[in-house]
Design an enzyme around this catalytic site. Structure first.
Site: not given
Ligand code: FES
Length: 121
Positions: A33, A102
């Site tokens: 991400c 996360c």
């Molecule tokens: Fe990947 Fe937060 S969306 S670490």
């Protein structure tokens, strides 16, 4: 979706910022991400005396970084190493399934900062 605890940490991050004289530093990026987290620590008497974080990413990463600084502050290094992604997520009242990574990023970055400190001893 997000709990009130998570929203509060996102809106009012604790211990945010850089620490130029940090004794240990962790920096991790999630390649999937692109979120980036940095954790800086100072250690005194075997305990985390001060801690800061910087997050470049989603609200759950900011909330996880904020929460993990509160959880780690004052802890011994071994206690801080025992803080897991699961415990960060639980402390935030739970994260949506697609945001669990996360809290993983936060735990891994804290652990990296502690290992960095230990390497410099
Ligand atoms: Fe990947 Fe937060 S969306 S670490």
């Amino acid at each position: 979706m997000y709990t009130d605890i998570a929203k509060d940490h996102f809106a009012h991050p604790r211990n945010a910022g850089v620490m130029p004289d940090a004794q240990g530093e962790g920096s991790q990026e999630n390649p999937a991400c692109g979120d980036l987290l940095k954790v800086f620590i100072k250690v005194n008497g075997g305990r985390i005396a001060d801690i800061r974080f910087q997050a470049f990413g989603c609200s759950a990463t900011i909330a996880s970084g904020s929460m993990i600084t509160e959880m780690a502050k004052g802890k011994s290094l071994s206690e801080a190493l025992a803080i897991s992604d699961q415990s960060v997520s639980e402390a935030l009242g739970g994260l949506p399934p697609n945001k669990r990574h996360c809290s993983t990023l936060a735990a891994e970055t804290l652990h990296q900062a502690i290992e960095d400190y230990r390497k410099k001893l």
